[in-house]
Motif scaffolding. Structure first.
Motif, PDB file in Angstrom:
ATOM      1  N   MET A 268      69.913  38.654  68.917  1.00  0.00           N
ATOM      2  CA  MET A 268      69.197  39.359  70.248  1.00  0.00           C
ATOM      3  C   MET A 268      67.664  39.434  69.975  1.00  0.00           C
ATOM      4  O   MET A 268      67.067  39.269  68.862  1.00  0.00           O
ATOM      5  CB  MET A 268      69.703  40.767  70.548  1.00  0.00           C
ATOM      6  N   THR A 269      67.102  39.536  70.979  1.00  0.00           N
ATOM      7  CA  THR A 269      65.557  39.941  70.869  1.00  0.00           C
ATOM      8  C   THR A 269      65.313  41.274  71.578  1.00  0.00           C
ATOM      9  O   THR A 269      66.233  41.967  72.028  1.00  0.00           O
ATOM     10  CB  THR A 269      64.870  39.000  71.674  1.00  0.00           C
ATOM     11  N   LEU A 270      63.935  41.580  71.492  1.00  0.00           N
ATOM     12  CA  LEU A 270      63.513  42.963  72.062  1.00  0.00           C
ATOM     13  C   LEU A 270      63.820  43.150  73.456  1.00  0.00           C
ATOM     14  O   LEU A 270      64.372  44.164  73.907  1.00  0.00           O
ATOM     15  CB  LEU A 270      61.939  43.218  71.785  1.00  0.00           C
ATOM     16  N   ASP A 271      63.934  41.896  74.175  1.00  0.00           N
ATOM     17  CA  ASP A 271      64.332  41.937  75.620  1.00  0.00           C
ATOM     18  C   ASP A 271      65.871  42.294  75.805  1.00  0.00           C
ATOM     19  O   ASP A 271      66.142  42.686  76.950  1.00  0.00           O
ATOM     20  CB  ASP A 271      63.930  40.719  76.352  1.00  0.00           C
ATOM     21  N   ASP A 272      66.416  42.195  74.824  1.00  0.00           N
ATOM     22  CA  ASP A 272      68.033  42.551  75.106  1.00  0.00           C
ATOM     23  C   ASP A 272      68.246  44.123  74.887  1.00  0.00           C
ATOM     24  O   ASP A 272      69.294  44.395  75.179  1.00  0.00           O
ATOM     25  CB  ASP A 272      68.727  41.930  74.081  1.00  0.00           C
ATOM     26  N   ALA A 273      67.205  44.991  74.237  1.00  0.00           N
ATOM     27  CA  ALA A 273      67.737  46.260  74.145  1.00  0.00           C
ATOM     28  C   ALA A 273      67.421  46.966  75.336  1.00  0.00           C
ATOM     29  O   ALA A 273      66.505  46.999  75.947  1.00  0.00           O
ATOM     30  CB  ALA A 273      66.533  46.678  73.081  1.00  0.00           C
ATOM     31  N   GLY A 274      68.562  47.633  75.740  1.00  0.00           N
ATOM     32  CA  GLY A 274      68.394  48.493  77.052  1.00  0.00           C
ATOM     33  C   GLY A 274      67.772  49.665  77.126  1.00  0.00           C
ATOM     34  O   GLY A 274      66.978  49.919  78.226  1.00  0.00           O
ATOM     35  N   CYS A 275      67.372  50.115  75.902  1.00  0.00           N
ATOM     36  CA  CYS A 275      66.317  51.085  75.561  1.00  0.00           C
ATOM     37  C   CYS A 275      65.886  51.355  74.310  1.00  0.00           C
ATOM     38  O   CYS A 275      66.620  50.781  73.272  1.00  0.00           O
ATOM     39  CB  CYS A 275      66.966  52.496  76.136  1.00  0.00           C
ATOM     40  N   ILE A 276      64.635  51.712  74.022  1.00  0.00           N
ATOM     41  CA  ILE A 276      64.084  52.073  72.791  1.00  0.00           C
ATOM     42  C   ILE A 276      63.564  53.345  72.532  1.00  0.00           C
ATOM     43  O   ILE A 276      62.937  54.113  73.492  1.00  0.00           O
ATOM     44  CB  ILE A 276      62.826  51.155  72.744  1.00  0.00           C
ATOM     45  N   GLY A 277      64.081  53.932  71.219  1.00  0.00           N
ATOM     46  CA  GLY A 277      63.651  55.281  70.949  1.00  0.00           C
ATOM     47  C   GLY A 277      62.796  55.266  69.697  1.00  0.00           C
ATOM     48  O   GLY A 277      63.194  54.230  68.769  1.00  0.00           O
ATOM     49  N   ILE A 278      61.802  56.136  69.456  1.00  0.00           N
ATOM     50  CA  ILE A 278      61.059  55.786  68.145  1.00  0.00           C
ATOM     51  C   ILE A 278      60.688  57.276  67.663  1.00  0.00           C
ATOM     52  O   ILE A 278      60.137  58.140  68.577  1.00  0.00           O
ATOM     53  CB  ILE A 278      59.564  55.169  68.377  1.00  0.00           C
ATOM     54  N   ALA A 279      61.102  57.502  66.451  1.00  0.00           N
ATOM     55  CA  ALA A 279      60.878  58.734  65.928  1.00  0.00           C
ATOM     56  C   ALA A 279      59.321  58.592  64.806  1.00  0.00           C
ATOM     57  O   ALA A 279      59.266  57.695  64.328  1.00  0.00           O
ATOM     58  CB  ALA A 279      61.848  59.135  64.898  1.00  0.00           C
TER      59      ALA A 279
ATOM     60  N   GLU B 276      58.800  50.163  77.892  1.00  0.00           N
ATOM     61  CA  GLU B 276      58.549  51.487  77.678  1.00  0.00           C
ATOM     62  C   GLU B 276      59.693  51.822  76.554  1.00  0.00           C
ATOM     63  O   GLU B 276      60.670  51.593  76.086  1.00  0.00           O
ATOM     64  CB  GLU B 276      59.356  52.260  78.932  1.00  0.00           C
ATOM     65  N   ALA B 277      59.246  53.084  75.872  1.00  0.00           N
ATOM     66  CA  ALA B 277      59.852  53.655  74.798  1.00  0.00           C
ATOM     67  C   ALA B 277      59.801  55.282  74.724  1.00  0.00           C
ATOM     68  O   ALA B 277      58.792  55.838  75.484  1.00  0.00           O
ATOM     69  CB  ALA B 277      59.408  53.142  73.265  1.00  0.00           C
ATOM     70  N   ARG B 278      60.830  55.802  74.071  1.00  0.00           N
ATOM     71  CA  ARG B 278      60.715  57.321  74.499  1.00  0.00           C
ATOM     72  C   ARG B 278      60.675  57.790  72.774  1.00  0.00           C
ATOM     73  O   ARG B 278      61.050  57.300  71.947  1.00  0.00           O
ATOM     74  CB  ARG B 278      62.312  57.955  74.544  1.00  0.00           C
ATOM     75  N   PHE B 279      59.704  58.695  72.752  1.00  0.00           N
ATOM     76  CA  PHE B 279      59.263  59.036  71.406  1.00  0.00           C
ATOM     77  C   PHE B 279      59.657  60.532  70.998  1.00  0.00           C
ATOM     78  O   PHE B 279      59.632  61.639  71.806  1.00  0.00           O
ATOM     79  CB  PHE B 279      57.680  59.082  71.236  1.00  0.00           C
ATOM     80  N   GLY B 280      59.996  60.720  69.896  1.00  0.00           N
ATOM     81  CA  GLY B 280      60.339  62.067  69.386  1.00  0.00           C
ATOM     82  C   GLY B 280      59.748  62.323  68.040  1.00  0.00           C
ATOM     83  O   GLY B 280      59.792  61.414  67.117  1.00  0.00           O
TER      84      GLY B 280
END
Length: 325
Positions: free
Chosen positions: A61-72, A108-112
């Motif tokens: 897969m590539t980054l385009d395949d990820a349905g969502c991205i989260g970053i800590a 887009e990514a969600r950060f925590g």
């Protein structure tokens, strides 16, 4: 884009770690690399993107395949904006991680906060699953923390709730990386351990079994495995410093417990993954000695079940959620 696939990234002080997960939080693939902040915020983001591509690439897969991205991240995240503007543990200040990530990836990514993400994962699918009120402490380069209250991640004013590493456990005590004195992170973290070992070895003339190639006068950090080997080989200096750090962590956990009233407390992070059993007894003893009102037998003390996956897995859980965890 595959909606079922989530990418979670843990940006740590020593290493960056990525996981690819399914909706039931099964980890399909992982990847890791050393964290290098010398290239500034842009260099850090490019490194995270390369690592994410590596984890996904192992599955074709590539980054385009990820349905969502989260970053800590090892820093505060404002829940109102979902952005991280400063990461002082990485020497990064005055930037928008959210904007920079979007500009470089088109995603887009969600950060925590990393401690928040760790306790979220342990509560959803790890050592604290089934509990509604949970404290998490994650011992690594620094000391991360997080709070689950009545089944939800506690963010608080400006997202600072759960910054348990900066609870004061000794007025006027050891200097913390944040600039204040007496934070528990200044006693129970790799940076704190190395600082105290340096003092005992180079100022008081005590001997250590840490390899000279990994530990010297100017050493500021060290891999957990070297601390673990020295401890397990009977190094008196390393044992005294780690045991004292675990004891002080018990003081902090007892203090936090009168605010939260936890059902469970989870210890995790890179240091705990290799020294958890050794740290557990001084932590447990100190927690029981300092706890007010609660019967210590009614608070379950657990070591992380998720290990290195915990924080990145929590980031993927946040990415999938519609609220704040």
């Amino acid at each position: 884009m595959l909606e079922d696939i989530a990418l979670g990234i843990d940006l740590g002080g020593t290493k960056t770690y990525a996981v690819v997960t399914t909706p039931d939080h099964t980890v399909l693939a992982t990847a890791k690399c050393a964290t290098d902040a010398t290239g500034g915020p842009e260099g850090v983001v490019r490194s995270m993107l390369q690592l994410g591509e590596q984890a996904l690439g192992s599955l074709g897969m590539t980054l385009d395949d990820a349905g969502c991205i989260g970053i800590a991240v090892p820093a505060g995240v404002d829940p109102a904006t979902g952005d991280c503007l400063h990461a002082p543990n990485l020497g990064l200040r005055n930037f928008s991680l959210k904007e920079l990530f979007f500009n470089l990836s088109g995603r887009e990514a969600r950060f925590g906060n990393d401690g928040d993400m760790g306790v979220l994962a342990e509560t959803v699918c790890g050592a604290a699953r089934g509990h509604k009120n949970v404290l998490g402490f994650f011992v690594g380069t620094g000391l991360g923390g997080g709070v689950i209250l009545t089944g939800r991640l506690l963010w608080g004013n400006s997202g600072v709730a759960g910054e348990l590493g900066h609870m004061i456990v000794k007025q006027g005590g050891s200097r913390c990386g944040c600039g204040r004195r007496g934070c528990i992170e200044a006693y129970c973290s790799k940076i704190a351990f190395v600082k105290k070992i340096r003092k005992l070895v180079y100022k008081r003339g005590m001997q250590t079994m840490l390899p000279p190639s990994k530990f010297a006068r100017d050493t500021r950090n060290i891999k957990s495995k070297y601390l673990a080997k020295a401890y397990q080989d009977g190094d008196a200096v390393v044992r005294s410093v780690v045991d004292n750090g675990a004891y002080m962590l018990g003081v902090a956990a007892a203090s936090a417990s009168v605010v939260v009233g936890p059902d469970a407390i989870v210890l995790g992070g890179g240091v705990v993954s290799v020294l958890g059993k050794e740290m557990f007894e001084p932590f447990r003893r100190s927690f029981a000695e300092h706890l007010f009102a609660l019967d210590p037998n009614r608070v379950e003390l657990r070591l992380s079940e998720l290990g290195d996956d915990a924080v990145a897995l929590g980031a993927s859980i946040l990415a999938r959620s519609k609220g704040n965890g």
